[in-house]
Design an enzyme around this catalytic site. Sequence first.
Site, short mmCIF file in Angstrom:
data_model
loop_
_atom_site.label_atom_id
_atom_site.label_comp_id
_atom_site.label_asym_id
_atom_site.label_seq_id
_atom_site.Cartn_x
_atom_site.Cartn_y
_atom_site.Cartn_z
N TYR A 1 0.68 -1.01 0.02
CA TYR A 1 0.01 -0.16 0.10
C TYR A 1 1.04 1.32 -0.12
O TYR A 1 1.88 1.33 0.69
CB TYR A 1 -0.93 -0.05 1.28
N GLU B 1 -0.42 4.53 -0.55
CA GLU B 1 -1.31 6.13 -0.74
C GLU B 1 -0.51 7.33 -0.47
O GLU B 1 0.42 7.28 0.56
CB GLU B 1 -2.58 5.91 -0.02
N ASP C 1 -6.48 15.39 -23.78
CA ASP C 1 -6.60 13.84 -23.60
C ASP C 1 -6.10 13.19 -24.56
O ASP C 1 -6.49 13.24 -25.70
CB ASP C 1 -8.11 13.44 -23.60
N THR D 1 -3.63 7.36 -21.26
CA THR D 1 -3.40 6.03 -20.92
C THR D 1 -2.05 5.54 -21.33
O THR D 1 -1.34 6.34 -22.38
CB THR D 1 -4.31 5.15 -22.01
N LYS E 1 -2.23 2.20 -25.02
CA LYS E 1 -2.78 2.28 -26.48
C LYS E 1 -1.49 2.59 -27.40
O LYS E 1 -0.44 1.41 -27.39
CB LYS E 1 -3.56 3.31 -26.69
N ARG F 1 -1.30 -1.50 -19.01
CA ARG F 1 -2.97 -1.04 -18.79
C ARG F 1 -2.74 -0.06 -17.60
O ARG F 1 -2.44 -0.27 -16.59
CB ARG F 1 -3.89 -2.20 -18.59
N1 DSN Z 1 -11.76 2.33 -24.65
C1 DSN Z 1 -11.00 3.40 -25.22
C2 DSN Z 1 -10.93 3.55 -26.62
O1 DSN Z 1 -11.28 2.43 -27.05
O2 DSN Z 1 -11.07 4.35 -27.21
C3 DSN Z 1 -11.31 4.81 -24.85
O3 DSN Z 1 -12.00 4.63 -23.52
#
Ligand code: DSN
Length: 479
Positions: free
Chosen positions: A66, A68, A243, A272, A275, A281
């Site tokens: 932990y 935090e 974003d 994120t 991607k 993830r």
């Molecule tokens: N799940 C992502 C996407 O596929 O674009 C965005 O939340």
Amino acid sequence: MSDLASTASSIYSQALGVIEQVEPRIAAATRAELRDQRASLKLIASENYASLPVLMTMGTWLSDKYAEGTIGHRFYAGCQNVDTVEAVAAEHARELFGAEYAYAQPHSGIDANLVAYWSILAHRVENPTLERLGAKTVNDLSEEDWEALRATFNAQRVMGMALDAGGHLTHGFRHNISGKMFRQLSYGTHPETGLIDYDKLRADAREFKPLILVAGYSAYPRRVNFAKMRDIADEVGATLFVDMAHFAGLVAGKVFTGEENPIPYADVVATTTHKSLRGPRGGLVLATAEYAPSVDRGCPMVLGGPLGHVMAAKAVALAEARQPAFQAYAQAVADNAKTLAEGLRKRGVDLVTGGTDNHLVLLDVGSFGLTGRQAESALLDAGIVTNRNSVPRDPNGAWYTSGVRIGTPALTSRGFGAAEFDAVAELITGVLRATTPVATAAGTPGKAKYLLADGIAERTRAAAAELLDANPLYPGLEL
Ligand code: DSN
């Protein structure tokens, strides 16, 4: 077999053997997932394949701690190693993106966006209120002042890209907490060009006066001019929040430079890590020094305890993204998307905006008489994994949709180049042409059911297998 593949084969075989003793269904599903990913054309624009070092880093006891709080300031004792992990991840993120500050804790893209929103509220609304009232923290406020501050949070305005133009649910929509936190106004795309209409956006922003202007998308196949977004934000006194969850890999890989790179223009940037960035993830927030102290309050303000094992894997992935090979990869992602778009266009497929200049292509399947849902399912039957998506002003709504979104990050990681992506365009077109909607009992075209011509799924899978076998996933890894 490479040393890495041989080490990974041995580690994963033994680990799955151990897991099998405890819960065989999980070992079986894990093995099956690798088989499925190896055997399909993964074209979901938001997916990728993390490297074996990144995957291995996630499987450790860093998960058991932990921590935090923030680096050097935790709510638990004994966090020295998680401090190191988080500091290394943040250092790589700052260096990679040229950001003043990086926060590596968010568990996902939505979490990262929530940290961004709350940090902006803290910086723009809470801190000035505390200062005005002579209070050090919110605990010093009277019940009356606290209620007034809470009401002020809820009255704030956000302007983000419309969902059917490619924006994300977290950009202020009612199905997401961001829409319950803020009053929202969407900006769309030009009805003819399909591109962001900056003049209209500016005029709307002047009227609406948002506290936060959100730039970024999850299904817009074009680049954004962040200098123009900054200019609009400045004109109306908004914080510019970007974003970049989808295109972080193209920023990291220096495909998006100058006015297309959000970092020099935005106050706060969220992403994120799994991607186009090809990490584990998770999420990440970058900020200017001005916003840094507010972002640093993300846990426990918004987030639960940080995932030490995932932050460690983020550090490994970010270190990989700082290598020259990642720039070549990112350029190939964009080049391949152009090849794929051109391959589809010349075979008669309608594309939103007519093409792409990022990592994704949005097909409008209406001309095949199909909904996005029918097209997505038919393609899946043929071993092509995509996801349905709204197109601007979609007549079929957000569930059935009229579009299919496809992207190149994952298959580019497998080594696909121009020839392979042109072949993929041929396979996709072949499946769409061979799919017919099934009429409902009332005789009107159904939105869900479809028929695929005999043999097309098998032929497409066989052709895909040739491409996939020539570009193996985790070559040499045997389970
Ligand atoms: N799940 C992502 C996407 O596929 O674009 C965005 O939340």
